[in-house]
Design an enzyme around this catalytic site. Sequence first.
Site, short mmCIF file in Angstrom:
data_model
loop_
_atom_site.label_atom_id
_atom_site.label_comp_id
_atom_site.label_asym_id
_atom_site.label_seq_id
_atom_site.Cartn_x
_atom_site.Cartn_y
_atom_site.Cartn_z
N ASP A 1 10.41 -6.09 5.41
CA ASP A 1 10.95 -5.10 6.34
C ASP A 1 11.36 -5.74 7.67
O ASP A 1 10.74 -6.71 8.11
CB ASP A 1 9.89 -4.01 6.57
CG ASP A 1 10.49 -2.75 7.17
OD1 ASP A 1 11.72 -2.56 7.10
OD2 ASP A 1 9.72 -1.94 7.72
N ASN B 1 15.96 4.56 -0.18
CA ASN B 1 16.99 3.82 0.57
C ASN B 1 18.41 4.33 0.30
O ASN B 1 19.36 3.97 1.02
CB ASN B 1 16.89 2.31 0.32
CG ASN B 1 15.71 1.65 1.00
OD1 ASN B 1 15.15 0.67 0.51
ND2 ASN B 1 15.30 2.17 2.16
N ARG C 1 3.17 -6.57 4.50
CA ARG C 1 4.35 -5.90 5.05
C ARG C 1 4.72 -6.58 6.36
O ARG C 1 3.85 -6.78 7.22
CB ARG C 1 4.13 -4.41 5.29
CG ARG C 1 5.41 -3.73 5.81
CD ARG C 1 5.36 -2.23 5.84
NE ARG C 1 6.68 -1.69 6.17
CZ ARG C 1 7.17 -0.55 5.74
NH1 ARG C 1 6.46 0.20 4.95
NH2 ARG C 1 8.38 -0.14 6.09
C1 IPE Z 1 10.69 -0.11 2.61
O1 IPE Z 1 11.22 -0.27 3.85
C2 IPE Z 1 11.69 -0.48 1.56
C3 IPE Z 1 12.02 -1.90 1.41
C4 IPE Z 1 11.53 -2.87 2.12
C5 IPE Z 1 12.97 -2.19 0.37
P1 IPE Z 1 11.92 0.92 4.66
O2 IPE Z 1 12.45 0.32 5.90
O3 IPE Z 1 12.90 1.62 3.78
O4 IPE Z 1 10.72 1.91 4.95
P2 IPE Z 1 10.57 3.05 6.07
O5 IPE Z 1 11.75 3.95 5.96
O6 IPE Z 1 10.50 2.38 7.39
O7 IPE Z 1 9.26 3.72 5.74
C1 IPE Z 2 14.31 -4.08 5.06
O1 IPE Z 2 14.85 -4.06 6.34
C2 IPE Z 2 15.34 -4.12 3.99
C3 IPE Z 2 15.43 -2.89 3.19
C4 IPE Z 2 14.80 -1.77 3.42
C5 IPE Z 2 16.31 -2.94 2.06
P1 IPE Z 2 15.33 -2.71 7.02
O2 IPE Z 2 16.78 -2.50 6.73
O3 IPE Z 2 14.46 -1.58 6.66
O4 IPE Z 2 15.14 -3.10 8.55
P2 IPE Z 2 14.63 -2.16 9.72
O5 IPE Z 2 13.35 -1.55 9.29
O6 IPE Z 2 15.70 -1.12 9.93
O7 IPE Z 2 14.47 -3.08 10.88
MG MG Z 3 12.78 -0.80 7.48
#
Ligand code: IPE
Ligand code: IPE
Ligand code: MG
Length: 263
Positions: A34, A82, A202
């Site tokens: 993340d 997502n 995480r």
């Molecule tokens: C979890 O991260 C999904 C992945 C890392 C693929 P998100 O960024 O989607 O989670 P939330 O929305 O912050 O809970």
């Molecule tokens: C994780 O990074 C990748 C996926 C969820 C696919 P994010 O895109 O969630 O990055 P933040 O949380 O917005 O920084």
């Molecule tokens: Mg994220």
Amino acid sequence: MSPPQGAKSAAKAASQASSDASAWRPIHVAIIMDGNGRWAKARGLPRALGHRSGVNALKRTVEAAPKAGIDRLTVFGFSTENWRRPIAEVAELMNLLKSYVESDLDRLEREGVRLRVIGRRTGLAPDILEIIERAERRTTKNDQFLLQVAFNYGGQADIADAARRLAEQVKAGTLEPDRIDETAFERELSTADAGAPDLIIRTSGEKRLSNFLLWEAAYAELVFQDVLWPDYGPAHLTAAVEEFRRRDRRYGGTGVDDVLATA
Ligand code: IPE
Ligand code: IPE
Ligand code: MG
């Protein structure tokens, strides 16, 4: 009265804790990668560049994992939630899975890595399905390391799908309802081959599971690291493993010291 199935498997796990290799090293590690978006934002870049940089972090981590004593790695690439992101970002994430597999499949195959993709296949475009199936087929006999990519994966969806499959078996007359226990249920989860992770990491500072490995997380150690995923590398992985080694896994029983004290 005999103990419930869950208590039996917890007791078994506790009695194995001192001899089990997973007591001192996490054999199966899962990562919620993340922070790609925040990494890009901090640099004034589009989120897509954060995701591309995140793929490089994944490559570094896959390479570092066996050296850190890890045998199985499960990474969260795209959640069932997502799809709520803008269409262009969803397309970018789909393409990244494709380009990652295209660029790394030969090397993974050569190095004995088995690649598996878990998650719902419905909703994925034919070209993505084709590359997933090719990668799984070409690496199916590899047994040096397991790389499991959770893609279009949701823990709740996986549990619901497992329940549906069990219900179908009952309906077909091949399964008695009273044979449904934790072991039977686990066999129907998409993670049946890899089992539960010892450690879930995480990145980015968020402290939640976001629907990742809900069933399998029951006794995983959780480590939250304050680093954005594109900056992740071998030193962060080693730090997480070190943190894991300081933990006392009890599985609802007593600690290792307490077992020795009462032996
Ligand atoms: C979890 O991260 C999904 C992945 C890392 C693929 P998100 O960024 O989607 O989670 P939330 O929305 O912050 O809970
Ligand atoms: C994780 O990074 C990748 C996926 C969820 C696919 P994010 O895109 O969630 O990055 P933040 O949380 O917005 O920084
Ligand atoms: Mg994220």
